[in-house]
Design an enzyme around this catalytic site. Structure first.
Site, mmCIF file in Angstrom:
data_model
loop_
_atom_site.group_PDB
_atom_site.id
_atom_site.type_symbol
_atom_site.label_atom_id
_atom_site.label_comp_id
_atom_site.label_asym_id
_atom_site.label_seq_id
_atom_site.Cartn_x
_atom_site.Cartn_y
_atom_site.Cartn_z
ATOM 1 N N HIS A 95 125.040 183.440 112.208
ATOM 2 C CA HIS A 95 125.557 183.534 113.572
ATOM 3 C C HIS A 95 124.447 183.951 114.543
ATOM 4 O O HIS A 95 124.318 183.380 115.632
ATOM 5 C CB HIS A 95 126.695 184.559 113.639
ATOM 6 C CG HIS A 95 128.025 184.029 113.236
ATOM 7 N ND1 HIS A 95 128.280 183.521 111.985
ATOM 8 C CD2 HIS A 95 129.203 183.949 113.920
ATOM 9 C CE1 HIS A 95 129.544 183.149 111.906
ATOM 10 N NE2 HIS A 95 130.129 183.376 113.072
ATOM 11 N N HIS A 101 128.187 190.933 107.501
ATOM 12 C CA HIS A 101 126.751 191.186 107.364
ATOM 13 C C HIS A 101 126.443 192.672 107.434
ATOM 14 O O HIS A 101 127.195 193.450 108.031
ATOM 15 C CB HIS A 101 125.963 190.479 108.462
ATOM 16 C CG HIS A 101 125.917 188.997 108.318
ATOM 17 N ND1 HIS A 101 125.225 188.366 107.306
ATOM 18 C CD2 HIS A 101 126.466 188.013 109.066
ATOM 19 C CE1 HIS A 101 125.366 187.059 107.433
ATOM 20 N NE2 HIS A 101 126.123 186.815 108.484
ATOM 21 N N ARG A 128 129.468 190.922 113.722
ATOM 22 C CA ARG A 128 129.311 190.514 112.323
ATOM 23 C C ARG A 128 129.340 191.717 111.385
ATOM 24 O O ARG A 128 129.844 191.636 110.262
ATOM 25 C CB ARG A 128 127.991 189.747 112.153
ATOM 26 C CG ARG A 128 127.885 188.496 112.980
ATOM 27 C CD ARG A 128 129.036 187.550 112.715
ATOM 28 N NE ARG A 128 128.874 186.875 111.427
ATOM 29 C CZ ARG A 128 129.872 186.286 110.771
ATOM 30 N NH1 ARG A 128 131.103 186.309 111.244
ATOM 31 N NH2 ARG A 128 129.653 185.681 109.636
ATOM 32 N N ARG A 158 126.917 190.578 100.893
ATOM 33 C CA ARG A 158 127.799 190.755 102.051
ATOM 34 C C ARG A 158 128.601 192.032 101.858
ATOM 35 O O ARG A 158 129.025 192.334 100.734
ATOM 36 C CB ARG A 158 128.719 189.551 102.227
ATOM 37 C CG ARG A 158 127.978 188.287 102.696
ATOM 38 C CD ARG A 158 128.943 187.204 103.113
ATOM 39 N NE ARG A 158 128.259 185.960 103.450
ATOM 40 C CZ ARG A 158 127.837 185.637 104.664
ATOM 41 N NH1 ARG A 158 128.055 186.465 105.669
ATOM 42 N NH2 ARG A 158 127.233 184.484 104.885
#
Length: 342
Positions: free
Chosen positions: A114, A167, A161, A79
């Protein structure tokens, strides 16, 4: 991969350097597209639009989330909010990035949940809306508008995101493609709603297979908690670390939801019990409020109790929406027990 990750960091910097008003927009989008919303918002609304579509949304949502957990266990995706420090990039080059309360996801990052779960679960709803638009309009633009909105939504979710450093862009693209493929592939394979035994078996299979996979990964010498430690180490505020971002929280949600579908299938409405349009609107509003209230109840602090309570909440949700509340709406509309037929 380092070059791909570095390019993703630069892209996130470009997004964060945009107009200040966009910050609230991106954070709102990423919050509204949280996979939990499929279970607590999209399902209640879709179910009272059409029972089959609602069950399909929920079933595809829980299957895609479980698959997302499995993929994350084996793909070991980084991440951005921790990679920028662990890689040493932040100490070698100037990096202007900020974290937000929604940044500190504790599970691995690939693919984006997501994008994958939202993309998969909304597919049957978008298909149903496209069919409805085709019946009422000959305009090609009207027919394509549901899928156009679907594509724009996933694009916005993906950018949000990246913006919050949850991400990298390639994880978002992978999530979108996987989600659309799952939605398309699973839509015609939604189990019938009058098969309680299937859903109960599915709940046990999801839970036990996850525990078995987790044990096998540990037995193979793989550190399954590596992402939790990195998230804890590099999150700007420990209060932003949430149990509901851990992979096992998703497993509990999926297994509980499957059990809830089994409970609802065990107490179905009779064939003559149908809601008219006004009753559907009332039922949708009532279901949305009930499910939101259920999930706003305080959770225990202890992790084991937290997982158990979450399982029970998600098991109760489908039963409320698909069995109890429709009966309540019908009883309020016909207090003497005379069933309404369309």
């Amino acid at each position: 991969m380092d070059a791909l990750h570095t390019a993703g960091i630069r892209f996130a910097e470009a997004l964060q350097s945009g107009p200040p008003w966009l910050e609230k927009f991106w954070i709102s989008v990423t919050s509204l597209a949280d996979p939990k919303c499929i279970f607590t918002v999209c399902f209640p609304l879709a179910y009272f639009l059409d029972r089959k579509v609602g069950v399909s949304v929920l079933w595809i949502g829980l299957v895609s989330e479980w698959l997302n957990v499995v993929l994350k266990w084996f793909l070991f995706g980084e991440r951005p909010f921790w990679w920028v420090h662990e890689s040493g990039l932040a100490s070698k080059e100037p990096v202007a990035l900020r974290q937000f309360p929604v940044s500190c996801e504790t599970g691995p990052g690939s693919p984006s949940g997501h994008c994958m779960i939202t993309g998969a679960a909304l597919w049957p709803l978008v298909t149903a809306l496209t069919t409805l638009a085709s019946r009422h309009s000959r305009s090609l633009a009207a027919k394509l508008s549901p899928f156009g909105a679907y594509a724009l939504l996933l694009l916005a979710v993906g950018l949000s995101r990246v913006f919050v450093l949850a991400h990298f862009p390639h994880q978002v693209v992978g999530g979108i493609l996987a989600g659309a493929a799952l939605g398309w592939g699973l839509q015609a394979r939604t189990p019938v709603t009058r098969a309680p035994g299937f859903f109960v078996t599915a709940a046990l299979a999801l839970l036990l297979s996850s525990l078995a996979l987790h044990s096998l990964v540990i037995a193979a010498g793989i550190d399954v908690d590596w992402s939790i430690r990195l998230a804890t180490k590099w999150c700007s505020d420990r209060a932003w670390l949430r149990l509901d971002t851990r992979p096992f929280a998703s497993v509990c949600r999926d297994a509980g939801t499957a059990l809830g579908l089994g409970l609802a299938a065990g107490f179905p409405l009779h064939r003559g019990e149908r809601l008219d349009p006004r009753q559907r609107v009332a039922g949708a509003a009532l279901a949305l409020g009930a499910v939101q209230g259920l999930h706003r109840l305080l959770q225990p602090v202890d992790a084991t109790l937290w997982y158990g309570t979450s399982f029970l909440k998600y098991a109760a949700g489908p039963w409320l929406v698909a069995s109890l509340l429709p009966r309540l709406v019908l009883s309020l509309a016909h207090p003497r027990g005379s069933p309404h037929t369309e």
